[in-house]
Structures are given as structure tokens and as C-alpha cells.
Design a protein around this motif. Sequence first.
Motif, PDB file in Angstrom:
ATOM      1  N   LYS A   1       2.489  -8.440   3.402  1.00  9.70           N
ATOM      2  CA  LYS A   1       1.896  -7.128   3.153  1.00  9.70           C
ATOM      3  C   LYS A   1       2.883  -6.066   3.644  1.00  9.70           C
ATOM      4  O   LYS A   1       3.546  -6.266   4.658  1.00  9.70           O
ATOM      5  N   LYS A   2       2.951  -4.957   2.928  1.00  8.86           N
ATOM      6  CA  LYS A   2       3.909  -3.923   3.323  1.00  8.86           C
ATOM      7  C   LYS A   2       3.378  -2.543   2.951  1.00  8.86           C
ATOM      8  O   LYS A   2       2.827  -2.343   1.877  1.00  8.86           O
ATOM      9  N   HIS A   3       3.597  -1.610   3.874  1.00 12.63           N
ATOM     10  CA  HIS A   3       3.166  -0.228   3.694  1.00 12.63           C
ATOM     11  C   HIS A   3       4.374   0.631   3.344  1.00 12.63           C
ATOM     12  O   HIS A   3       5.417   0.548   3.991  1.00 12.63           O
ATOM     13  N   PHE A   4       4.236   1.449   2.302  1.00 12.69           N
ATOM     14  CA  PHE A   4       5.297   2.382   1.920  1.00 12.69           C
ATOM     15  C   PHE A   4       4.742   3.807   1.961  1.00 12.69           C
ATOM     16  O   PHE A   4       3.673   4.078   1.405  1.00 12.69           O
ATOM     17  N   ARG A   5       5.457   4.717   2.614  1.00 12.66           N
ATOM     18  CA  ARG A   5       5.066   6.122   2.590  1.00 12.66           C
ATOM     19  C   ARG A   5       5.772   6.790   1.406  1.00 12.66           C
ATOM     20  O   ARG A   5       6.994   6.780   1.322  1.00 12.66           O
TER      21      ARG A   5
ATOM     22  N   ASP B   1     -31.020  -5.952  -2.754  1.00 16.22           N
ATOM     23  CA  ASP B   1     -29.642  -6.081  -2.269  1.00 16.22           C
ATOM     24  C   ASP B   1     -28.713  -5.659  -3.402  1.00 16.22           C
ATOM     25  O   ASP B   1     -28.892  -6.078  -4.550  1.00 16.22           O
ATOM     26  N   THR B   2     -27.732  -4.824  -3.108  1.00 17.20           N
ATOM     27  CA  THR B   2     -26.879  -4.267  -4.158  1.00 17.20           C
ATOM     28  C   THR B   2     -25.414  -4.589  -3.896  1.00 17.20           C
ATOM     29  O   THR B   2     -25.044  -5.051  -2.821  1.00 17.20           O
ATOM     30  N   VAL B   3     -24.591  -4.319  -4.892  1.00 17.62           N
ATOM     31  CA  VAL B   3     -23.149  -4.538  -4.782  1.00 17.62           C
ATOM     32  C   VAL B   3     -22.587  -3.671  -3.659  1.00 17.62           C
ATOM     33  O   VAL B   3     -23.000  -2.528  -3.462  1.00 17.62           O
ATOM     34  N   GLY B   4     -21.643  -4.225  -2.915  1.00 21.50           N
ATOM     35  CA  GLY B   4     -21.005  -3.465  -1.852  1.00 21.50           C
ATOM     36  C   GLY B   4     -20.084  -2.392  -2.406  1.00 21.50           C
ATOM     37  O   GLY B   4     -19.469  -2.560  -3.459  1.00 21.50           O
ATOM     38  N   PHE B   5     -20.016  -1.277  -1.711  1.00 19.81           N
ATOM     39  CA  PHE B   5     -19.122  -0.201  -2.119  1.00 19.81           C
ATOM     40  C   PHE B   5     -17.750  -0.424  -1.494  1.00 19.81           C
ATOM     41  O   PHE B   5     -17.583  -1.209  -0.576  1.00 19.81           O
ATOM     42  N   VAL B   6     -16.776   0.313  -1.989  1.00 26.13           N
ATOM     43  CA  VAL B   6     -15.421   0.198  -1.482  1.00 26.13           C
ATOM     44  C   VAL B   6     -14.716   1.527  -1.746  1.00 26.13           C
ATOM     45  O   VAL B   6     -15.090   2.259  -2.671  1.00 26.13           O
ATOM     46  N   SER B   7     -13.753   1.867  -0.923  1.00 27.00           N
ATOM     47  CA  SER B   7     -13.036   3.120  -1.139  1.00 27.00           C
ATOM     48  C   SER B   7     -12.275   3.053  -2.462  1.00 27.00           C
ATOM     49  O   SER B   7     -11.818   1.980  -2.881  1.00 27.00           O
ATOM     50  N   ASP B   8     -12.141   4.192  -3.104  1.00 28.41           N
ATOM     51  CA  ASP B   8     -11.454   4.268  -4.397  1.00 28.41           C
ATOM     52  C   ASP B   8     -12.042   3.285  -5.399  1.00 28.41           C
ATOM     53  O   ASP B   8     -11.319   2.598  -6.125  1.00 28.41           O
TER      54      ASP B   8
ATOM     55  N   TYR C   1       0.851  -1.186   0.000  1.00 20.30           N
ATOM     56  CA  TYR C   1       0.000   0.000   0.000  1.00 20.30           C
ATOM     57  C   TYR C   1       0.885   1.234   0.000  1.00 20.30           C
ATOM     58  O   TYR C   1       1.530   1.547   0.994  1.00 20.30           O
ATOM     59  N   PRO C   2       0.956   1.949  -1.137  1.00 20.77           N
ATOM     60  CA  PRO C   2       1.726   3.194  -1.179  1.00 20.77           C
ATOM     61  C   PRO C   2       0.865   4.343  -0.633  1.00 20.77           C
ATOM     62  O   PRO C   2      -0.111   4.729  -1.263  1.00 20.77           O
ATOM     63  N   GLU C   3       1.220   4.845   0.532  1.00 21.94           N
ATOM     64  CA  GLU C   3       0.465   5.956   1.120  1.00 21.94           C
ATOM     65  C   GLU C   3       0.933   7.258   0.473  1.00 21.94           C
ATOM     66  O   GLU C   3       2.063   7.700   0.679  1.00 21.94           O
ATOM     67  N   LEU C   4       0.042   7.862  -0.314  1.00 22.10           N
ATOM     68  CA  LEU C   4       0.385   9.060  -1.059  1.00 22.10           C
ATOM     69  C   LEU C   4       0.035  10.307  -0.262  1.00 22.10           C
ATOM     70  O   LEU C   4      -0.862  10.269   0.591  1.00 22.10           O
ATOM     71  N   PRO C   5       0.688  11.414  -0.502  1.00 24.70           N
ATOM     72  CA  PRO C   5       0.435  12.644   0.257  1.00 24.70           C
ATOM     73  C   PRO C   5      -1.017  13.097   0.137  1.00 24.70           C
ATOM     74  O   PRO C   5      -1.571  13.179  -0.962  1.00 24.70           O
ATOM     75  N   GLY C   6      -1.644  13.335   1.292  1.00 22.85           N
ATOM     76  CA  GLY C   6      -2.993  13.885   1.313  1.00 22.85           C
ATOM     77  C   GLY C   6      -4.091  12.940   0.934  1.00 22.85           C
ATOM     78  O   GLY C   6      -5.240  13.353   0.730  1.00 22.85           O
TER      79      GLY C   6
ATOM     80  N   VAL D   1      -8.051   6.306   5.462  1.00 20.03           N
ATOM     81  CA  VAL D   1      -8.039   5.255   6.480  1.00 20.03           C
ATOM     82  C   VAL D   1      -6.587   4.934   6.798  1.00 20.03           C
ATOM     83  O   VAL D   1      -5.676   5.293   6.056  1.00 20.03           O
ATOM     84  N   GLY D   2      -6.389   4.243   7.904  1.00 14.58           N
ATOM     85  CA  GLY D   2      -5.038   3.891   8.297  1.00 14.58           C
ATOM     86  C   GLY D   2      -4.422   2.857   7.376  1.00 14.58           C
ATOM     87  O   GLY D   2      -5.136   2.084   6.729  1.00 14.58           O
ATOM     88  N   PRO D   3      -3.074   2.808   7.301  1.00  8.50           N
ATOM     89  CA  PRO D   3      -2.411   1.861   6.405  1.00  8.50           C
ATOM     90  C   PRO D   3      -2.704   0.405   6.767  1.00  8.50           C
ATOM     91  O   PRO D   3      -2.807  -0.440   5.872  1.00  8.50           O
ATOM     92  N   GLU D   4      -2.845   0.091   8.057  1.00 11.91           N
ATOM     93  CA  GLU D   4      -3.130  -1.294   8.448  1.00 11.91           C
ATOM     94  C   GLU D   4      -4.492  -1.731   7.908  1.00 11.91           C
ATOM     95  O   GLU D   4      -4.637  -2.839   7.371  1.00 11.91           O
ATOM     96  N   ALA D   5      -5.484  -0.853   8.048  1.00 12.61           N
ATOM     97  CA  ALA D   5      -6.818  -1.190   7.543  1.00 12.61           C
ATOM     98  C   ALA D   5      -6.811  -1.303   6.032  1.00 12.61           C
ATOM     99  O   ALA D   5      -7.457  -2.186   5.454  1.00 12.61           O
ATOM    100  N   ARG D   6      -6.068  -0.410   5.376  1.00 10.60           N
ATOM    101  CA  ARG D   6      -6.027  -0.452   3.917  1.00 10.60           C
ATOM    102  C   ARG D   6      -5.347  -1.736   3.437  1.00 10.60           C
ATOM    103  O   ARG D   6      -5.790  -2.372   2.476  1.00 10.60           O
ATOM    104  N   LEU D   7      -4.264  -2.144   4.095  1.00 13.97           N
ATOM    105  CA  LEU D   7      -3.592  -3.394   3.730  1.00 13.97           C
ATOM    106  C   LEU D   7      -4.487  -4.596   3.984  1.00 13.97           C
ATOM    107  O   LEU D   7      -4.520  -5.541   3.190  1.00 13.97           O
ATOM    108  N   ALA D   8      -5.242  -4.553   5.097  1.00 13.90           N
ATOM    109  CA  ALA D   8      -6.141  -5.669   5.402  1.00 13.90           C
ATOM    110  C   ALA D   8      -7.222  -5.788   4.334  1.00 13.90           C
ATOM    111  O   ALA D   8      -7.587  -6.896   3.908  1.00 13.90           O
ATOM    112  N   GLU D   9      -7.740  -4.641   3.874  1.00 16.16           N
ATOM    113  CA  GLU D   9      -8.754  -4.679   2.822  1.00 16.16           C
ATOM    114  C   GLU D   9      -8.163  -5.194   1.513  1.00 16.16           C
ATOM    115  O   GLU D   9      -8.791  -6.007   0.816  1.00 16.16           O
ATOM    116  N   ALA D  10      -6.966  -4.747   1.173  1.00 20.75           N
ATOM    117  CA  ALA D  10      -6.322  -5.226  -0.056  1.00 20.75           C
ATOM    118  C   ALA D  10      -6.071  -6.723   0.014  1.00 20.75           C
ATOM    119  O   ALA D  10      -6.233  -7.446  -0.972  1.00 20.75           O
TER     120      ALA D  10
END
Length: 441
Positions: free
Chosen positions: A54-58, A262-269, A22-27, A31-40
Motif C-alpha cells: 500500500k502506498k500514499h501519494f500526495r 438491517d441495511t447496506v453499510g455506508f462508506v466514504s465517497d 491512495y492519491p491524496e488530492l488537495p482539499g 480522513v488520514g491517509p493510513e486509515a484510507r489505505l487500510a479501508e482500501a
Amino acid sequence: MSVFERSETDEFARGARALVIYPELPGRASVGPEARLAEAEGLALAIGLNVVQKKHFRVRSPRAVTLLGGGQVEEIAQIGRDLEIDLLIVDASLTAIQQRNLEERTGLKTIDRTGLILEIFGERAATAEGRLQVELAHLDYQAGRLVRSWTHLERQRGGFGFLGGPGETQIEADRRMIRDRMARLRRELEEVKRTRSLHRARRKRAPWPVIALVGYTNAGKSTLFNSLTRATVLAEDMLFATLDPTMREISLPGVEKAILSDTVGFVSDLPTQLVAAFRATLEEVISADIIVHVRDISHSETDAQRDDVLQILRDLGVLDGDDAANQPRMLEVWNKIDLLDAEKREDLSALARRHDDVLMISAQTGEGVDAFKAHLSALIAKGNLVRSVRLKVSDGAALAWLHARGTINSQIVDEDLVTVEASLSRQLWGQFDKQFAQIEA
């Protein structure tokens, strides 16, 4: 290989070893990187990949060539060699050039967030409409990646009229084929859209309210749907378990009939290609009388998920801050309360009690579902018309009809007459007047 058959992950069988970053981009950190990695990771598991690490990069300054910095790219390449990784999953949107360069510099087959979600949708779409939508979205995504994806396309070939003129490159021909195929898909989806519009028009003429379940993926919508309708929609602890819209009749207290969707679930991005392609499906939400936003209240990022869902509803035109009067009524359901500890549950209960449009339930255990159904009935009744009618005691059929379809506020018997004050929708009152024309209002 045909441009229409190639899949981003078709070189890898289920169980392929994957590295998720998960590349955390400026701005852009909603959500937190841990949650984003868990979702990915959940997205990868949804198509049977084996997430080894799994690995987080700033990323302080995104690179146009690789998105990540040179040292980060080398670190990924080393992890790939050490752990015998087959596939690199980048939880961000990559340009075609970035994707190609990452593959060359890491030696790993690379897929970005959009491509991964498209793969899941392609695997899960069960209906003809769903498959059309996925193919359209996939072709739109691939159109800009022909240079990376098909290395044979730069060769020249002679034209035979139907494939293009002499000297047309394979890549130009395939791009034209993609455009033609997308045009056909859009025409087919427009036909689906017209059919859906006719169905919605028929439902509007009928006296049945439509209730749409929306929410972040894996929030428990399908479990709640099954609980309310006794249906068997796929409900698993898995992202995007439901893709194709499902509609069923449900019974609510004091309501003859309602339609639940019942509809498709949404997701960030959510990839823009999918928002556009699934607009026809999500029009069921746009045309609903009541929208039920189902939230996984036990999730660590439940507030961020709520914001993502509301933003997508705004993008679809469902929510409009300038036209609140003409928007569907909305109810928020805090699901999975069975997963909360006692202290957290008490805190949330106190918060929920301060809002008229918030309910707490567990779709899994059934706790709070009856109260939820009663609340839906009350919401539907808000649009009802209250009338008094006088019936003869012998008019048992008319009295039973009112009791079965509406809410009886009062019933007074005076000798051989019964005065009933009842609350029904305008459509139901129209049915009553037609069926029992002899009744005095």
C-alpha cells in the motif's frame, strides 16, 4: 465478449497480487491517509485480492491525463515490476482516460475505487433486487469506459435492422444496447419500488414501528441485528458483508412487536451510481420510525465515519435541517466497546452520559444491549397515547391484553372494578376499542 458479462477484475483469480495506492488530492482529506489505505485494503480483501503493498501519494496538482504526476506514475510502474504486481487499485475516482493511461504507462491492469466497490456489490448481491441494482450501477459506470474496455469496438459492422443501420460501429451499438438494458432495469426496479411501497403501506396500517439500522460498513450492524432478532445474517469482519436489506420482527419491553431492518453499510465517497441504484433499498431507512446509527467507536476514524453516514442520509433526504419535526427519531449507538482500553472507555462513557440519544454497547458480547432495547421502547412510547379505562375484575382478557401490548402506569382496584392507566400507540388503542367495545373508557 458480451458487454454485459465483462467484469473489471475478471482477468484475475482470487489471490491476485495487488498494489493499493491512495492519491491524496488537495482539499479532499476527510480522513488520514493510513486509515484510507487500510479501508482500501479491506475493500480489496473483500473480493479475495492479495494486497502486496500500500502506498500514499500526495497530489498537489491533479493531472487530467493520469491524475498522478509523471514521477509518481513511474514509481508505481517500478513497484509493479519489482513485486510482480497483477493489479493496481487506485483509491480515488478515475476518468476513463486516466484509467487507460495509467494502464499503458505502468503496465498494470487498473481499477479505481468506484469499480472496486461495484465488484464487491456484484459478488455479494444475493436477491434478485440486489442483482438488478448492481447491474444498473455497473452498466452506468461502464457506459463511459467502452473505449478503454473493449478494444474491438471500433471496427465497423453491417447492420441487420435489429442491431443498427449499416455502418454503425460496434461501440455505438454496444452503447445503445447498454442504454436499452438500463432502461429495462429501471422499469424492473420501479416495479420493485412499487411492491416495497405497498409493503410499507401495509406496515403503516399495522401498529408496528419500524426501526432501521444504519452505519458505516463494518460497524457491527449485522451482529447487533442477529443479537436482537436471533437471525443469521452474514456478520463478518469484512467490508460490505451485508448488501440486501433484511427485515425481522423483534420483541421489546412493553412493545407487542416491532420491525427491525438491517441495511447496506455506508462508506466514504460512495459511488454516485450506487447511491442512485440503491435508493429503492434505502427507502426502508427513509420510511423508518426510528433510525439507529451504529458506530464502531473503537475505530481511529470513527468521527469521520459518522460525518460520512450523516452526509449520505442528507443526500437521501432522510435528514433535513429545515424540517426537523417530520424526520425519524435518531439514536446513536457506540458499538465495540469491548475493544476499548479502560481509560478510553471511561472518557467515552462520560461523554455519552451527557447525551440522551447516545448509548454504548458491545453487540459481540451483549453488554449494554438490554439497556439499548429498553431505550428503544421508551422512544416508541413517546408517541403513545395515555388513557384510563375501567374494567370489571372479571375482564381478565382485556387486562392481560393491555399488559401484553402496552405500558401500565397505574392500576387501582376498587371492589369489583379495576381502573387502569395505560400507554399504547394510537393504532393499538384502536384495536383495543374494537376488540373490547364493551369496556368503559
